[in-house]
Design an enzyme around this catalytic site. Structure first.
Site, PDB file in Angstrom:
ATOM      1  N   HIS A  47     -43.633  32.578  26.882  1.00  0.00           N
ATOM      2  CA  HIS A  47     -43.146  32.256  28.543  1.00  0.00           C
ATOM      3  C   HIS A  47     -41.953  32.593  28.911  1.00  0.00           C
ATOM      4  O   HIS A  47     -41.248  33.538  29.926  1.00  0.00           O
ATOM      5  CB  HIS A  47     -43.484  30.824  28.996  1.00  0.00           C
ATOM      6  CG  HIS A  47     -44.737  30.515  27.903  1.00  0.00           C
ATOM      7  ND1 HIS A  47     -45.381  29.543  27.233  1.00  0.00           N
ATOM      8  CD2 HIS A  47     -46.475  30.427  29.030  1.00  0.00           C
ATOM      9  CE1 HIS A  47     -46.920  29.708  26.896  1.00  0.00           C
ATOM     10  NE2 HIS A  47     -47.050  30.075  28.301  1.00  0.00           N
ATOM     11  N   ASP A 160     -53.184  39.291  28.674  1.00  0.00           N
ATOM     12  CA  ASP A 160     -54.444  38.700  29.372  1.00  0.00           C
ATOM     13  C   ASP A 160     -54.811  39.978  29.861  1.00  0.00           C
ATOM     14  O   ASP A 160     -54.489  39.970  31.258  1.00  0.00           O
ATOM     15  CB  ASP A 160     -54.255  36.803  29.579  1.00  0.00           C
ATOM     16  CG  ASP A 160     -53.798  36.159  28.834  1.00  0.00           C
ATOM     17  OD1 ASP A 160     -55.118  35.836  27.952  1.00  0.00           O
ATOM     18  OD2 ASP A 160     -52.971  35.337  28.929  1.00  0.00           O
TER      19      ASP A 160
END
Length: 288
Positions: A47, A160
């Site tokens: 992140h 992802d």
């Protein structure tokens, strides 16, 4: 959406908005371009890499933390998904985030929702086949967050990959004024792709989970040595994965639109793997 206003000024810079009204009020104060990093919290270095890139490319950075219930299927880990709100707030503060949005489900969703559905083909293969309806929930919340935050750019990790492709398609299909920025996968030194769910792995399970990155590394070596047949590459990956994982869900070779490939096409191919180790479901991929 929200029915109360709560603003907290934390640290030197980061403002935390815990309601829709509070966020909108603070969003109006942001000048210049806005980069957006949507997350489900339990922040890690992956992140932070998105946040750093957003800071480098924009005047202001907004992060959201929201464990989205509509993307979890029945029996999945919604209730036990890692939640570390105070630690995440501190991480955002130290990372120089300007505005942190932390809504609750009742501020995001209504009882009788307008629905967004994933495309009938690309939304129901691979991850979509294993988790039917998952991408409906992902696209629903991302569209809402884009409309609330109104970013110039939004940052998503390549791990992802199918989610990234579908969000990019949603932006194109709905003519949304946001640039989707794909960001490289971040790995621990041992090669394991970073994920908030890695905390579920025991030491022995983590050792076995490294087979995912080893299989992808082997596939990359084969491709560099001139092997392009998808079946040969997938067979080599399975040979590494099958002795280690508890359930090998899929190994796939696709192009950037998630069309299955018979041969690797340089600059256009993604190699994907999904497997369970113990009770933990892991995904990983390699873009070639």
């Amino acid at each position: 959406m929200g029915y109360f206003i709560e603003i907290e000024l934390k640290g030197a810079d980061v403002v935390v908005a815990k309601s829709y009204e509070a966020f909108v009020k603070e969003r109006e104060k942001l000048e210049g371009s806005v980069g957006f990093v949507p997350t489900m919290g339990a922040l890690h270095e992956g992140h932070l890499s998105l946040i750093r890139r957003a800071k480098a490319e924009n005047d202001r950075v907004v992060v959201s933390i929201f464990v989205n219930p509509t993307q979890f299927l029945e029996g999945e880990d919604l209730e036990k998904y890692p939640r570390r709100d105070e630690a995440d707030r501190k991480i955002c503060e130290l990372a120089g985030v300007d505005l942190l949005y932390m809504p609750t489900p009742d501020q995001i969703y209504n009882e009788d929702e307008l629905l967004i559905a994933a495309p009938k083909v690309r939304g129901y293969i691979l991850e979509g086949a294993k988790r039917p309806g998952h991408f409906d929930g992902v696209l629903q919340v991302v569209m809402k967050l884009f409309n609330i935050v109104r970013p110039d750019r939004a940052y998503f990790g390549k791990k992802d990959a199918q989610q990234l492709a579908l969000i990019a398609q949603m932006v194109r299909d709905y003519f949304m004024a946001v640039e989707i920025v794909p960001c490289e996968i971040v790995r621990d030194p041992d090669g394991l792709a970073l994920s908030s769910r890695n905390v579920y792995l025991s030491p022995e399970e983590r050792r076995r989970a490294l087979s995912l990155s080893r299989a992808l590394k082997r596939a990359g070596e084969l491709i560099r040595n001139g092997v392009t047949e998808a079946e040969e590459i997938k067979a080599a990956m399975r040979g590494i994965l099958e002795p280690e994982v508890d359930d090998l869900e899929y190994v796939a070779v696709v192009d950037r639109t998630f069309r299955p490939l018979e041969r690797v096409e340089e600059g256009e191919t993604i190699l994907l793997v999904a497997a369970r180790v113990g009770t933990t479901r892991l995904i990983d991929n390699l873009w070639v």
